[in-house]
Structures are given as C-alpha cells and as structure tokens.
Scaffold this motif. Structure first.
Motif, short mmCIF file in Angstrom:
data_model
loop_
_atom_site.label_atom_id
_atom_site.label_comp_id
_atom_site.label_asym_id
_atom_site.label_seq_id
_atom_site.Cartn_x
_atom_site.Cartn_y
_atom_site.Cartn_z
N PHE A 127 0.82 -1.22 0.00
CA PHE A 127 0.00 0.00 0.00
C PHE A 127 0.85 1.26 0.00
N LEU A 128 0.63 2.11 -1.00
CA LEU A 128 1.37 3.38 -1.08
C LEU A 128 0.44 4.51 -0.67
N ASN A 129 0.97 5.43 0.11
CA ASN A 129 0.18 6.55 0.63
C ASN A 129 -0.10 7.56 -0.48
N PRO A 130 -1.38 7.84 -0.76
CA PRO A 130 -1.70 8.75 -1.87
C PRO A 130 -1.28 10.19 -1.57
N GLY A 131 -1.01 10.45 -0.29
CA GLY A 131 -0.62 11.81 0.09
C GLY A 131 0.87 12.06 -0.06
N SER A 132 1.63 11.01 -0.37
CA SER A 132 3.08 11.22 -0.47
C SER A 132 3.45 11.67 -1.88
N LYS A 133 4.64 12.23 -1.99
CA LYS A 133 5.08 12.73 -3.30
C LYS A 133 5.59 11.61 -4.20
N GLY A 134 5.79 10.46 -3.62
CA GLY A 134 6.31 9.32 -4.37
C GLY A 134 6.71 8.26 -3.36
N LEU A 135 7.73 7.48 -3.68
CA LEU A 135 8.18 6.47 -2.72
C LEU A 135 8.88 7.15 -1.56
N ARG A 136 8.54 6.76 -0.34
CA ARG A 136 9.23 7.30 0.83
C ARG A 136 10.44 6.41 1.12
N PRO A 137 11.42 6.92 1.87
CA PRO A 137 12.58 6.07 2.18
C PRO A 137 12.16 4.74 2.81
N ILE A 138 11.13 4.78 3.66
CA ILE A 138 10.67 3.54 4.30
C ILE A 138 10.09 2.56 3.26
N ILE A 140 10.98 2.34 0.12
CA ILE A 140 12.11 1.80 -0.66
C ILE A 140 12.76 0.66 0.13
N GLU A 141 12.99 0.94 1.40
CA GLU A 141 13.63 -0.05 2.27
C GLU A 141 12.80 -1.34 2.34
N VAL A 142 11.50 -1.20 2.59
CA VAL A 142 10.64 -2.37 2.76
C VAL A 142 10.46 -3.09 1.41
N LEU A 143 10.24 -2.32 0.34
CA LEU A 143 10.02 -2.94 -0.97
C LEU A 143 11.24 -3.74 -1.43
N LYS A 144 12.44 -3.22 -1.16
CA LYS A 144 13.66 -3.94 -1.57
C LYS A 144 13.70 -5.30 -0.90
N ARG A 145 13.33 -5.34 0.37
CA ARG A 145 13.36 -6.62 1.09
C ARG A 145 12.23 -7.54 0.65
N LEU A 146 11.04 -6.96 0.46
CA LEU A 146 9.89 -7.79 0.08
C LEU A 146 10.07 -8.43 -1.29
N THR A 147 10.59 -7.65 -2.25
CA THR A 147 10.70 -8.18 -3.62
C THR A 147 11.69 -9.36 -3.70
N GLU A 148 12.53 -9.49 -2.67
CA GLU A 148 13.46 -10.63 -2.66
C GLU A 148 12.77 -11.93 -2.27
N VAL A 149 11.63 -11.82 -1.57
CA VAL A 149 11.01 -13.05 -1.06
C VAL A 149 9.59 -13.33 -1.57
N VAL A 150 8.98 -12.35 -2.24
CA VAL A 150 7.57 -12.54 -2.62
C VAL A 150 7.24 -11.71 -3.87
N ASN A 151 6.16 -12.10 -4.57
CA ASN A 151 5.69 -11.32 -5.72
C ASN A 151 5.00 -10.06 -5.18
N VAL A 152 5.57 -8.90 -5.47
CA VAL A 152 5.00 -7.67 -4.91
C VAL A 152 4.16 -6.94 -5.96
N ILE A 153 2.96 -6.55 -5.56
CA ILE A 153 2.08 -5.78 -6.43
C ILE A 153 1.78 -4.46 -5.71
N PRO A 154 2.37 -3.34 -6.18
CA PRO A 154 2.12 -2.08 -5.49
C PRO A 154 0.72 -1.55 -5.77
N VAL A 155 0.07 -1.00 -4.75
CA VAL A 155 -1.25 -0.39 -4.95
C VAL A 155 -1.26 1.02 -4.38
#
Ligand SMILES: Nc1nc2c(ncn2[C@@H]2O[C@H](COP(=O)(O)OP(=O)(O)OP(=O)(O)O)[C@@H](O)[C@H]2O)c(=O)[nH]1
Ligand SMILES: [Mg+2]
Length: 313
Positions: A127-138, A140-155
């Motif tokens: 889940f991406l926050n619609p109020g943010s300007k884009g990817l937040r540092p957090i 990026i950090e979480v997505l990098k780890r998640l994509t190593e172990v699971v199929n990630v679908i951003p929403v």
C-alpha cells in the motif's frame, strides 16, 4: 496439468503490507465482502475500526467455474507512525519465510504427503500513501526486502482521495522511481512469454500501481446495491472500473495471473529459499564433521601425554 491442478483445488495466499491507516484491513473486508474481520476476529460494520496489532490470516473457500480456491488474505499491522521504523518489515518477512520453511520441512519428510497444504504467500499488495510525493525512504527499504522473497504488487491506497490527474501523475512517478531504485515488482518478464502474455503484462504494467478503494458498506443507488464510499458529491463504487482499479486488480490476481503467481512463487521465491536453506544445512553438517575430526585428533594427541604422566607417577 493446469486443468488437473485447478480441479484439485488450490490455496492462494495474499499478504497486505504498508503504512498504518492506509486501508489494509478495510480491503480484506472488501475482498471478502461482508465477512468482516479485524485483529480480534470477526466483527460487524457498526463496530469500531481497530488498528491491526498482529498478523492475521483469514481464509475463505471460493468456488467458481468448477474451481475450488481456498483464498487466504493475511492482514498485517501497519507501520510509519513510530518515530523509528527501523526493522518494521521484520515480522512480515519472517512470516513469509516461515511459510517457506514449513513447506520445505514437509517436503523433506521421508513420507512426503501427496499434496502439501500450501501456506506460501503468492502475492503481496504493498500500500502506497496517496498523500506522499512518491516512494518514501521507508517504502524503498521495505520494498527492496519484500521483492526478494515474494511477488510484490504495489497499490495506490485510498484512491478516492486523488483527482484523476493526481492519480495518473502518482502512477507515473511510482513507476519511474521503482525503476530507478531497481525494485522489481510482479509480473517479471519471462522468455517463455508469448505475444498474448506480453500484451497482458503490458496492460498490468500500465495500470500499476493499482488504484484501490476499500469499503465495508453497501449503499442503495437507483434501487441497486453499490459497494462503495459515500462522499458529499456522490458515491465511489468499488466495483466500477471507471472509479478505481479494484476490479482490474481482482481479475489480474484471481483470474489471469493466478496460476502464474503460484508458479513464480514456487520457482523463483521458494526455490531460492530452498537452495539457501539446503546449502546452510550442508555447510552446518560439514562444519560438524570437521569439528568431530578435530576433536578425535586432539584426543589422540592428549593420549600419549596421559601415558607419560602415568609412567612418571
Ligand atoms: N478515503 C478512504 N478511506 C479509507 C479507504 N479504506 C479505508 N479507509 C479508512 O481509513 C481508515 C483506516 O483503515 P484501516 O483499514 O483500518 O487501515 P489499516 O491499513 O488496516 O491500518 P493499520 O491496521 O493501522 O495498519 C478507516 O477509517 C477506513 O474507513 C479508502 O479506500 N478510501
Ligand atoms: Mg489494519
């Protein structure tokens, strides 16, 4: 094979991850339409919305076109409202790896079961926050780890809070930033893809991140029931593809890419976990064997000394 697989029935497991308050629990309830849950168990629409504090899987059996699907949606506590979010991804990654470990353990049993109850996570909605300007540092950090172990679908969460233009700009920016950060979301390109697959995947890429709206309420609009959220200017209908991408997301996950999500989980994510684990076991056994040899050698060296001591005595 696919037909046999579908006939036998299968497990399909989705995990929802992201910042707190982005509507993860609400989306679980939207997916299961009316079978409401929260971290405390089932609840009613009237009950208060509670912050999720633990990882909660909910399963429901769905039957469609002679296919039995045991759908499990795993709700997780959100992060982002702590001053320090260091390690907020740890429980989620652990949950995903624990399911891989449980599968591996059952696979390695001497009397292997004919079909192992599959709790491996096949898709992760981030889940991406619609109020943010884009990817937040957090993110990026979480997505990098998640994509190593699971199929990630951003929403894109709470899409009803964005205008049409904002939504398009958000989608474009997220796609650019994911590419820049080398974060690979699902679907991945494959050499086996035919023209039809490529066209379908391009459509998915274009829609990504899927703009979702969650709702636990049904309204009456011109005599017809509408699942949605009521705003001062009208009702946003969750099931209307012109209002949001929920229907596209559901079709993508549960129809067009269901089998592929399961396959990719087994062949890419589970396989790399398995290889790593088996290598570790091998290394551990080699180290144990080496230790045992060293101990035996040391004992042999002690033995003559002991005899000498005896002789002197
Ligand atoms: N506008 C809007 N609000 C939403 C949407 N989905 C959920 N909400 C509201 O956002 C609030 C938080 O929703 P939750 O579903 O509890 O969020 P969560 O991600 O589970 O939060 P945590 O459990 O803290 O991680 C509630 O008041 C929901 O009604 C949505 O699509 N649009
Ligand atoms: Mg929640």
């Amino acid at each position: 094979m696919e037909r046999k697989f579908l006939k036998r029935g299968m497990n399909f497991n989705i995990i929802l991850v992201g910042e707190s308050g982005m509507g993860k629990t609400t989306l679980v309830n939207t997916i299961f339409a009316g079978h409401l849950v929260d971290s405390q168990g089932r609840r009613t629409v009237q009950g208060p919305q509670r912050k999720t504090t633990e990882i909660v899987p909910t399963t429901q059996v769905i039957e469609e076109n002679n296919v039995t699907l045991r759908l499990t949606v795993v709700d997780t506590p959100g992060f982002g409202d702590q001053t320090n979010n260091e390690g907020c991804w740890v429980p989620v990654i652990k949950y995903i790896k624990d399911q891989h470990a449980a599968y591996l353990e059952r696979e390695l049993k001497p009397q292997r079961e004919r079909s192992i109850n599959d709790t491996r996570v096949h898709a992760c909605l981030y889940f991406l926050n619609p109020g943010s300007k884009g990817l937040r540092p957090i993110d990026i950090e979480v997505l990098k780890r998640l994509t190593e172990v699971v199929n990630v679908i951003p929403v894109l969460a709470k899409a009803d809070s964005t205008t049409v233009e904002e939504r398009a700009a958000f989608k474009k920016r997220i796609k650019e930033e994911l590419a820049m950060q080398r974060i690979q979301a699902y679907p991945y390109p494959s050499e086996e893809d035919d023209e039809e697959d490529i066209a379908l995947n391009n459509k998915i890429k274009e829609l990504s991140p899927f703009a979702v709206v969650g709702s636990e309420n049904v309204f009456n609009e011109n005599g017809a029931p509408v699942r949605g959220r009521r705003h001062a200017w009208g009702i946003i209908n969750v099931d209307n593809p012109e209002h949001c991408d929920f229907v596209h997301l559901r079709n993508f996950m549960l129809r067009t890419h269901l089998y592929d999500l399961i396959e990719v989980t087994a062949q890419r994510h589970y396989e790399s976990f398995r290889t790593q684990q088996l290598r570790q076991i091998k290394e551990m056994r080699a180290a144990q064997a080496q230790n045992a040899t060293q101990m035996a050698q040391q004992q042999q060296q002690i033995q003559p000394g002991a005899t000498l001591f005896k002789q002197q005595a």
